[in-house]
Design an enzyme around this catalytic site. Structure first.
Site, short mmCIF file in Angstrom:
data_model
loop_
_atom_site.label_atom_id
_atom_site.label_comp_id
_atom_site.label_asym_id
_atom_site.label_seq_id
_atom_site.Cartn_x
_atom_site.Cartn_y
_atom_site.Cartn_z
N ASN A 148 -8.10 12.07 1.91
CA ASN A 148 -9.16 11.87 2.89
C ASN A 148 -8.91 12.57 4.23
O ASN A 148 -9.86 12.85 4.95
CB ASN A 148 -9.36 10.37 3.15
CG ASN A 148 -10.58 9.84 2.44
OD1 ASN A 148 -11.24 10.55 1.70
ND2 ASN A 148 -10.88 8.56 2.66
N SER A 204 -14.11 9.17 4.34
CA SER A 204 -14.99 8.04 4.05
C SER A 204 -14.41 7.22 2.92
O SER A 204 -13.87 7.76 1.95
CB SER A 204 -16.38 8.55 3.65
OG SER A 204 -17.18 7.50 3.14
N ARG A 249 -13.74 6.95 -2.59
CA ARG A 249 -12.96 6.26 -3.63
C ARG A 249 -13.70 6.25 -4.96
O ARG A 249 -13.09 6.35 -6.03
CB ARG A 249 -12.69 4.83 -3.17
CG ARG A 249 -11.78 4.04 -4.08
CD ARG A 249 -11.78 2.56 -3.70
NE ARG A 249 -11.26 2.32 -2.37
CZ ARG A 249 -9.99 2.05 -2.10
NH1 ARG A 249 -9.11 2.05 -3.07
NH2 ARG A 249 -9.63 1.80 -0.86
N ASP A 304 -15.07 -2.04 -1.63
CA ASP A 304 -14.75 -2.83 -2.82
C ASP A 304 -15.72 -4.00 -2.99
O ASP A 304 -16.10 -4.35 -4.10
CB ASP A 304 -13.31 -3.33 -2.75
CG ASP A 304 -12.99 -4.01 -1.43
OD1 ASP A 304 -13.81 -3.95 -0.50
OD2 ASP A 304 -11.90 -4.62 -1.33
#
Length: 756
Positions: free
Chosen positions: A544, A569, A573, A679
């Site tokens: 990143n 960002s 992911r 998440d």
């Protein structure tokens, strides 16, 4: 009563012991009771330490759940079978590299091994290992004959399995051949319309030829073709004759696994005549003299497979091109050959050795090879037992030493244990006979000297001094370390952290982590550790920020790919990545360290539930308004409805598309705004798309360490502020995608016991 003279060898002559009989008895009883209490407490403390070490640090047995007898610890090893494919015998690659998928077993892709002791044991044929595979091909149907070590009789039988999908899936048909002696190396071949088998049965002292009467399970003895205990015999046709290659280790002066003989005949029934130059080899066991599979023809040349038994029995296979083969002459040359080796060591099914290859051409023109492999060297279980026993003995000695240092043990050997003569000494002859040196007096003298040595040691090493305290502490530490070593060697099995099969198949996953330059220390340790896990195929590093490292900078057992992102960002992911070759992805933060066994258990649960997020950190989202809290809250209320994707498996084909859908765009914007909650968003997206009551599954790790605490680069060091932001995310996401509060799952609801 007055004192009486008592003989004592401790000082080399007579010594008076004062005090009455009752006084001496009470003192001795007191000493014995305190010594007994010391030994009892020592063994209890070390026993607790050993139990805790075994509970949290020793890898559990993958096959613990087998109902039938099988997969027992065996000094010969834990052999398993794998399948390789290629355009030629010299370009074979493992089945996982061919990207073969099987939906029924959630094997995306199927991975080696394709057959283990569990394959037979689960099918009702208890086996400790499978080895020596030979193929027999009938059109598009493959039959695989192999040695199976019977868990009941502890000798080898010949098993057979069938495949109708080019060796991807095998159906166990049963035991094809079972004799009263050990059988292995089931060499199967055609001749004049009959199917024959020449298994190795050297313990019976001969070579036997069997003919199939009802292929593949019924065989009859056709003839004893040689009364010689040849091992690993192979028969091949060449220039109008049949040639039998085998090794005889029974002669005096024969090099073990370094001898080779050749015999020839016009028929498999014989008579067989010895080659003029027998023995062809009687050399070092590294030279490949012993056969290691079926000879084969490629581009008109005949090749022989041999075993290199240098480092351990069956260390690896070697390939030889036969240039001259007549009844008078023989010449072969070693040619370059190697299968793809794993760098995962004991965690790889063939990490220690592979000693057999049968390669044949399919009707499609493709070549298939079946090989055996083992994760441990020969005699590993015996070595572990010896080391474990030695550790136990050493711990007992150290317990005695510590007892001497602290004064709990007054002597190494109680004098009452030592033989001595207490007969009458009323006359001169008896006294002279009693005083004459004999075995009893010598043993008692030795006991006394040992006890004096312990007293001297205690006097010179006082536990209340600085040096004495250091010695005492080091001795205790060594005793604890040896206790743990003993538990590991005796009860811990081979120490391998194996993969968990599902419906007979193994598979692989991609490990993905997101990081930046300041966390390179974490990443180096992370890659080195997780690349050795059995089912990891590739590690993808989402970079990143900062200058990215080179893949070659890492000590990795699997390929490492650095994916450099343009923008820093958290949404990166879950970016769609068409280069990922596995369906399963483990998204694991670079600051989380857990055992490979925990990772493999999580992968197994995901394969059973591929439509869910399966991970290691549960959370319970509830309250009004919604509030983000840690795992303690979930434990307190015995339930969870969120799994943090910083350590979770998911379906890459589903999750990435779902996260980057138009529906998820507002959520991604919120993630960028808060630089948090990616998440949590994934959990809401899964729940929103799920028609069932659950979209997550929890697997409890034995232990997990947050390495960012040591490196000082933790992303969320202010826990209260971090939880506050995530609480805001929960409230926003619930407005966008619905509630999670009705999707609570209880801990301990699964039968595997991994979600407690």
């Amino acid at each position: 009563m007055g004192s009486s003279p008592t003989p004592s060898t401790g000082g080399g002559g007579w010594r008076w012991h004062g005090g009455g009989k009752n006084s001496n008895g009470n003192n001795e009883a007191c000493v014995l009771s305190s010594t007994f209490a010391y030994f009892l407490s020592s063994f209890v403390v070390l026993g607790v330490i050993g139990s805790l070490y075994g509970r949290y640090m020793v890898t559990p047995n993958v096959r613990r759940g087998i109902a039938a007898l099988g997969c027992l610890d065996d000094s010969e090893g834990s052999w398993a079978l794998g399948v390789f494919y290629g355009d030629s015998p010299f370009s074979l690659r493992p089945i996982e590299a061919m990207n073969v998928w099987k939906d029924k077993s959630a094997a995306w892709p199927v991975a080696n091994p394709v057959m283990t002791c569990a394959s037979l044991s689960d099918a009702g044929f208890p086996s400790n290992f499978v080895a020596d595979p030979f193929l027999y091909i009938q059109g598009d149907v493959l039959y695989l004959f192999y040695e199976t070590k019977n868990s009941v009789t502890w000798h080898g039988d010949i098993g057979v399995a069938q495949s109708v999908d080019k060796g991807v899936t095998w159906k166990q048909l049963g035991i094809a051949l079972d004799e009263e002696w050990h059988l292995s190396y089931p060499y199967v071949f055609d001749y004049n319309g009959n199917i024959y088998m020449v298994p190795e049965g050297s313990l019976n002292g001969d070579i036997r030829l069997y003919r199939a009467t009802n292929f593949p399970l019924e065989w009859t003895l056709e003839k004893i073709i040689l009364k010689r205990p040849l091992i690993d015999s192979s028969i091949v046709a060449h220039e109008g004759k049949l040639w039998l290659f085998g090794s005889d280790n029974s002669w005096i002066g024969t090099e073990q696994n370094g001898q080779l003989e050749i015999w020839y005949s016009d028929s498999p029934l014989g008579p067989w005549k010895p080659h003029k130059k027998n023995p062809i080899y009687n050399t070092y066991k590294t030279m490949g003299a012993r056969n290691g599979g079926r000879p084969f023809v490629y581009n008109g040349d005949l090749y022989r497979v041999g075993q290199d038994c240098g480092a351990t029995y069956g260390h690896k296979t070697r390939l030889f091109k036969i240039e001259v083969l007549t009844s008078d002459e023989f010449k072969e040359v070693n040619v370059p050959f190697s299968l793809e080796d794993s760098n995962k060591g004991i965690n790889a099914w063939n990490g220690a050795r592979n000693h057999h290859l049968d390669v044949q051409q399919l009707s499609s023109g493709e070549w298939i090879g079946v090989v055996d492999g083992d994760r441990v060297p020969s005699g590993d279980s015996i070595r572990r037992f010896i080391l474990g026993s030695a550790s136990v003995v050493a711990v007992a000695a150290l317990i005695i030493l510590v007892g001497i240092l602290v004064g709990a043990v007054r002597g190494i050997v109680p004098l009452s244990w030592c033989p001595h003569n207490m007969g009458k000494r009323s006359d001169t002859v008896a006294v002279l006979a009693w005083e004459r040196p004999n075995l009893s007096s010598k043993l008692r003298l030795l006991c006394s000297r040992l006890n004096r040595a312990s007293s001297t040691l205690r006097a010179r090493t006082r536990s209340n001094t600085c040096i004495g305290s250091v010695i005492l502490a080091l001795t205790i530490m060594v005793a604890v370390a040896l206790t743990c070593a003993g538990v590991k060697y005796i009860y811990g099995g081979s120490g391998a952290q194996e993969a968990y099969p599902l419906n007979g198949h193994y598979s692989q996953f991609t490990l993905l982590t997101m990081t930046y330059d300041a966390r390179l220390w974490n990443l180096n340790m992370y890659v080195k550790h997780y690349s050795r896990c059995s089912s990891v195929r590739e590690i993808v590093v989402v970079w990143n920020k900062g200058a990215p490292p080179r893949p070659s900078d890492f000590d990795s057992a699997v390929p490492v790919r650095i994916r450099v992102e343009e923008k820093n960002s958290l949404n990166n992911r879950f970016r769609v990545d068409p280069l990922i070759k596995t369906r399963a992805v483990l998204e694991l933060d670079d600051d989380i360290m857990m055992t490979c066994d925990d990772v493999e258990r999580g992968f197994r649960v995901w394969r059973e539930n591929p439509d869910r997020i399966v991970g290691f950190y549960p959370r319970l989202v509830d309250g009004a308004p919604l509030k983000y809290r840690g795992e303690k809250h979930a434990r307190k209320h015995n339930g969870y409805n969120v799994i943090l994707t910083g350590a979770a498996f998911f379906d890459s084909q589903v999750a990435f598309d779902r996260y980057w859908s138009e529906e998820a765009a507002p959520g991604r914007t919120l993630v960028d705004t808060f630089f948090n909650c990616e998440d949590v968003l994934m959990n809401y997206l899964y729940a929103n798309a799920s028609s069932g009551s659950s979209s997550v599954e929890y697997v409890r790790p034995a232990w997990a360490i947050d390495t960012s605490k040591f490196s000082g680069v933790a992303i969320s060091r202010n826990t209260q502020a971090h939880y506050g932001i995530r609480s805001k995310c929960l409230q926003k996401f619930s407005e966008m995608y619905g509630s999670l509060t009705e999707r609570k799952l209880e801990f301990g609801r699964r039968n595997d016991g991994w979600d407690v």
